[in-house]
Design a protein around this motif. Sequence first.
Motif, PDB file in Angstrom:
ATOM      1  N   PHE A 164     -15.930  14.609  19.989  1.00 11.99           N
ATOM      2  CA  PHE A 164     -17.175  14.803  18.490  1.00 11.99           C
ATOM      3  C   PHE A 164     -16.989  16.032  17.781  1.00 11.99           C
ATOM      4  N   LYS A 165     -17.159  15.517  16.697  1.00 13.09           N
ATOM      5  CA  LYS A 165     -17.282  17.143  15.824  1.00 13.09           C
ATOM      6  C   LYS A 165     -18.816  17.045  14.977  1.00 13.09           C
ATOM      7  N   LEU A 166     -19.048  18.223  15.969  1.00 12.90           N
ATOM      8  CA  LEU A 166     -21.287  18.410  15.759  1.00 12.90           C
ATOM      9  C   LEU A 166     -20.700  19.287  14.915  1.00 12.90           C
ATOM     10  N   THR A 192       0.569  13.862   5.399  1.00 13.41           N
ATOM     11  CA  THR A 192      -1.023  13.602   5.129  1.00 13.41           C
ATOM     12  C   THR A 192      -1.709  15.020   5.027  1.00 13.41           C
ATOM     13  N   VAL A 193      -2.550  15.186   4.989  1.00 16.80           N
ATOM     14  CA  VAL A 193      -3.079  16.517   4.036  1.00 16.80           C
ATOM     15  C   VAL A 193      -3.847  17.109   5.384  1.00 16.80           C
ATOM     16  N   GLY A 194      -4.115  15.899   7.132  1.00 17.62           N
ATOM     17  CA  GLY A 194      -4.073  16.758   7.560  1.00 17.62           C
ATOM     18  C   GLY A 194      -4.739  17.819   8.666  1.00 17.62           C
ATOM     19  N   VAL A 195      -5.718  17.606   7.793  1.00 16.37           N
ATOM     20  CA  VAL A 195      -7.670  18.121   8.335  1.00 16.37           C
ATOM     21  C   VAL A 195      -7.949  17.255   9.052  1.00 16.37           C
ATOM     22  N   GLY A 196      -8.699  18.266   9.793  1.00 17.82           N
ATOM     23  CA  GLY A 196      -9.596  17.177  11.208  1.00 17.82           C
ATOM     24  C   GLY A 196     -10.446  16.644  10.578  1.00 17.82           C
ATOM     25  N   GLU A 197     -11.031  15.149  10.370  1.00 18.52           N
ATOM     26  CA  GLU A 197     -11.749  13.729   9.316  1.00 18.52           C
ATOM     27  C   GLU A 197     -12.790  13.742  10.075  1.00 18.52           C
ATOM     28  N   LEU A 247       2.859  -1.358   4.168  1.00 18.00           N
ATOM     29  CA  LEU A 247       2.847   0.164   4.242  1.00 18.00           C
ATOM     30  C   LEU A 247       3.655   1.031   3.919  1.00 18.00           C
ATOM     31  N   ILE A 248       3.579   1.719   2.685  1.00 16.73           N
ATOM     32  CA  ILE A 248       5.370   2.783   2.518  1.00 16.73           C
ATOM     33  C   ILE A 248       4.458   4.353   2.625  1.00 16.73           C
ATOM     34  N   GLU A 249       5.373   4.919   3.589  1.00 10.04           N
ATOM     35  CA  GLU A 249       4.648   6.415   3.966  1.00 10.04           C
ATOM     36  C   GLU A 249       5.776   6.698   3.919  1.00 10.04           C
ATOM     37  N   ILE A 273       0.554  -1.154  -0.254  1.00  7.56           N
ATOM     38  CA  ILE A 273      -0.119  -0.047   0.118  1.00  7.56           C
ATOM     39  C   ILE A 273       0.978   1.704   0.008  1.00  7.56           C
ATOM     40  N   VAL A 274       0.622   2.430  -0.887  1.00  6.43           N
ATOM     41  CA  VAL A 274       1.609   3.270  -1.232  1.00  6.43           C
ATOM     42  C   VAL A 274       1.104   4.820  -0.433  1.00  6.43           C
ATOM     43  N   GLY A 275       2.037   4.625   0.473  1.00  2.00           N
ATOM     44  CA  GLY A 275       0.725   6.446   1.246  1.00  2.00           C
ATOM     45  C   GLY A 275      -0.015   5.852   2.995  1.00  2.00           C
ATOM     46  N   GLY A 276       0.846   6.201   3.173  1.00  2.41           N
ATOM     47  CA  GLY A 276       0.209   5.629   5.487  1.00  2.41           C
ATOM     48  C   GLY A 276      -0.289   7.200   5.118  1.00  2.41           C
ATOM     49  N   GLY A 277      -1.525   7.827   5.197  1.00  2.00           N
ATOM     50  CA  GLY A 277      -2.710   9.072   5.182  1.00  2.00           C
ATOM     51  C   GLY A 277      -3.498   7.960   5.172  1.00  2.00           C
ATOM     52  N   THR A 278      -5.266   8.484   5.726  1.00  2.00           N
ATOM     53  CA  THR A 278      -6.475   7.852   6.047  1.00  2.00           C
ATOM     54  C   THR A 278      -6.975   6.367   5.457  1.00  2.00           C
ATOM     55  N   ALA A 279      -6.678   6.895   3.849  1.00  2.00           N
ATOM     56  CA  ALA A 279      -7.261   5.492   2.842  1.00  2.00           C
ATOM     57  C   ALA A 279      -5.983   4.795   3.302  1.00  2.00           C
ATOM     58  N   GLY A 280      -4.591   4.872   3.219  1.00  2.00           N
ATOM     59  CA  GLY A 280      -3.403   3.370   3.161  1.00  2.00           C
ATOM     60  C   GLY A 280      -4.019   3.069   4.447  1.00  2.00           C
TER      61      GLY A 280
HETATM   62  C1  LIG Z   1     -11.295  20.685   4.411  1.00  2.00           C
HETATM   63  C2  LIG Z   1     -10.887  19.365   4.930  1.00  2.00           C
HETATM   64  C3  LIG Z   1     -11.762  18.912   5.111  1.00  2.00           C
HETATM   65  C4  LIG Z   1     -12.035  17.036   5.232  1.00  2.00           C
HETATM   66  N1  LIG Z   1     -13.416  17.158   6.478  1.00  2.00           N
HETATM   67  C5  LIG Z   1     -13.124  15.414   5.963  1.00  2.00           C
HETATM   68  C6  LIG Z   1     -13.829  14.912   6.827  1.00  2.00           C
HETATM   69  O1  LIG Z   1     -15.196  15.192   7.484  1.00  2.00           O
HETATM   70  N2  LIG Z   1     -14.484  13.558   6.653  1.00  2.00           N
HETATM   71  C7  LIG Z   1     -13.530  12.408   5.548  1.00  2.00           C
HETATM   72  O2  LIG Z   1     -13.878  11.728   5.481  1.00  2.00           O
HETATM   73  N3  LIG Z   1     -12.658  13.368   4.747  1.00  2.00           N
HETATM   74  C8  LIG Z   1     -12.348  14.483   5.084  1.00  2.00           C
HETATM   75  N4  LIG Z   1     -11.600  14.574   4.079  1.00  2.00           N
HETATM   76  C9  LIG Z   1     -10.891  14.599   3.086  1.00  2.00           C
HETATM   77  C10 LIG Z   1      -9.930  13.886   3.456  1.00  2.00           C
HETATM   78  O3  LIG Z   1      -9.220  14.432   4.220  1.00  2.00           O
HETATM   79  C11 LIG Z   1      -9.079  12.779   2.150  1.00  2.00           C
HETATM   80  O4  LIG Z   1     -10.584  12.273   1.371  1.00  2.00           O
HETATM   81  C12 LIG Z   1      -8.319  12.037   3.270  1.00  2.00           C
HETATM   82  O5  LIG Z   1      -7.453  12.314   3.815  1.00  2.00           O
HETATM   83  C13 LIG Z   1      -7.716  10.760   1.468  1.00  2.00           C
HETATM   84  O6  LIG Z   1      -6.759  10.486   1.908  1.00  2.00           O
HETATM   85  P1  LIG Z   1      -5.465   9.846   1.696  1.00  2.00           P
HETATM   86  O7  LIG Z   1      -4.776   8.570   1.911  1.00  2.00           O
HETATM   87  O8  LIG Z   1      -5.966   9.795   0.229  1.00  2.00           O
HETATM   88  O9  LIG Z   1      -4.822  10.599   1.969  1.00  2.00           O
HETATM   89  P2  LIG Z   1      -3.901  11.440   2.940  1.00  2.00           P
HETATM   90  O10 LIG Z   1      -4.374  11.281   4.341  1.00  2.00           O
HETATM   91  O11 LIG Z   1      -3.534  12.849   2.495  1.00  2.00           O
HETATM   92  O12 LIG Z   1      -2.586  10.366   2.265  1.00  2.00           O
HETATM   93  C14 LIG Z   1      -1.304  10.592   1.463  1.00  2.00           C
HETATM   94  C15 LIG Z   1      -0.218   9.862   2.323  1.00  2.00           C
HETATM   95  O13 LIG Z   1       0.777   9.411   0.762  1.00  2.00           O
HETATM   96  C16 LIG Z   1       1.645  10.230   1.016  1.00  2.00           C
HETATM   97  N5  LIG Z   1       2.583  10.244  -0.253  1.00  2.00           N
HETATM   98  C17 LIG Z   1       2.553  10.688  -0.790  1.00  2.00           C
HETATM   99  N6  LIG Z   1       2.892  10.532  -2.211  1.00  2.00           N
HETATM  100  C18 LIG Z   1       3.467   9.774  -1.490  1.00  2.00           C
HETATM  101  C19 LIG Z   1       4.869   9.393  -2.377  1.00  2.00           C
HETATM  102  N7  LIG Z   1       5.349   9.166  -3.643  1.00  2.00           N
HETATM  103  N8  LIG Z   1       5.304   8.215  -2.046  1.00  2.00           N
HETATM  104  C20 LIG Z   1       5.067   7.763  -1.019  1.00  2.00           C
HETATM  105  N9  LIG Z   1       4.277   8.218   0.542  1.00  2.00           N
HETATM  106  C21 LIG Z   1       3.787   8.927  -0.182  1.00  2.00           C
HETATM  107  C22 LIG Z   1       1.575  11.401   2.407  1.00  2.00           C
HETATM  108  O14 LIG Z   1       3.222  11.285   2.670  1.00  2.00           O
HETATM  109  C23 LIG Z   1       0.748  10.180   3.161  1.00  2.00           C
HETATM  110  O15 LIG Z   1       0.562   9.967   4.254  1.00  2.00           O
HETATM  111  C24 LIG Z   1     -11.505  16.257   4.226  1.00  2.00           C
HETATM  112  C25 LIG Z   1     -10.635  17.531   3.349  1.00  2.00           C
HETATM  113  C26 LIG Z   1     -10.365  18.773   3.655  1.00  2.00           C
HETATM  114  C27 LIG Z   1      -9.340  19.148   2.608  1.00  2.00           C
END
Ligand SMILES: Cc1cc2nc3c(=O)[nH]c(=O)nc-3n(C[C@H](O)[C@H](O)[C@H](O)COP(=O)(O)OP(=O)(O)OC[C@H]3O[C@@H](n4cnc5c(N)ncnc54)[C@H](O)[C@@H]3O)c2cc1C
Length: 134
Positions: free
Chosen positions: A83-85, A50-55, A42-44, A10-17
């Motif tokens: 809790f997010k209201l 990460t996008v780092g917003v409150g999810e 899982l590769i980070e 899995i490439v990416g250690g954000g929410t989806a990964g």
């Molecule tokens: C303002 C805002 C509010 C939001 N609110 C919500 C909410 O309330 N609820 C909700 O469900 N969603 C919300 N979202 C959407 C949610 O934040 C994203 O859909 C979600 O974080 C996407 O997850 P992700 O794993 O794709 O990306 P990210 O969590 O950003 O993770 C991406 C990962 O990929 C890695 N990466 C990137 N490039 C490479 C590379 N070349 N090689 C290796 N690793 C790499 C990064 O280091 C990171 O770990 C919101 C978004 C925004 C902008």
Amino acid sequence: MNNRLRKITIVGGGTAGWMTALILDMVMSRTSAPKDRPRICLIESPNIATVGVGEATVPRMPRTLREAGIAERDFFRETNASFKLGVKFCNWNTDAKGNRIDYVNPFAHGQLLYGLDAAEYFLRFGNGDRDFTA
Ligand SMILES: Cc1cc2nc3c(=O)[nH]c(=O)nc-3n(C[C@H](O)[C@H](O)[C@H](O)COP(=O)(O)OP(=O)(O)OC[C@H]3O[C@@H](n4cnc5c(N)ncnc54)[C@H](O)[C@@H]3O)c2cc1C
């Protein structure tokens, strides 16, 4: 030749990964013995955050946590969750005097009080002539 799947990357250690890793692990541990399961890798990126917003999570999340054997209490503590209201939009508009005002968009409305949405009534008219404490 054995064509068994040995490794999932899995490439990416954000929410989806991480959610994908968790759910794959949950499903595979139910359906196959440890020696037959593919390794999950899982590769980070150390450079890309990460996008780092409150999810906010979806209503199924407590069930997913239970299925994964994670106590909601531990999840809250470890992820620093709350809790997010609603969502507050700062400087969203201006009032009649031109001052910047914030706007809070609630995720759910409260129950109607005497046929009125108490929050909307309060924001528009203040207490008005209604005594909601009665
Ligand atoms: C303002 C805002 C509010 C939001 N609110 C919500 C909410 O309330 N609820 C909700 O469900 N969603 C919300 N979202 C959407 C949610 O934040 C994203 O859909 C979600 O974080 C996407 O997850 P992700 O794993 O794709 O990306 P990210 O969590 O950003 O993770 C991406 C990962 O990929 C890695 N990466 C990137 N490039 C490479 C590379 N070349 N090689 C290796 N690793 C790499 C990064 O280091 C990171 O770990 C919101 C978004 C925004 C902008």
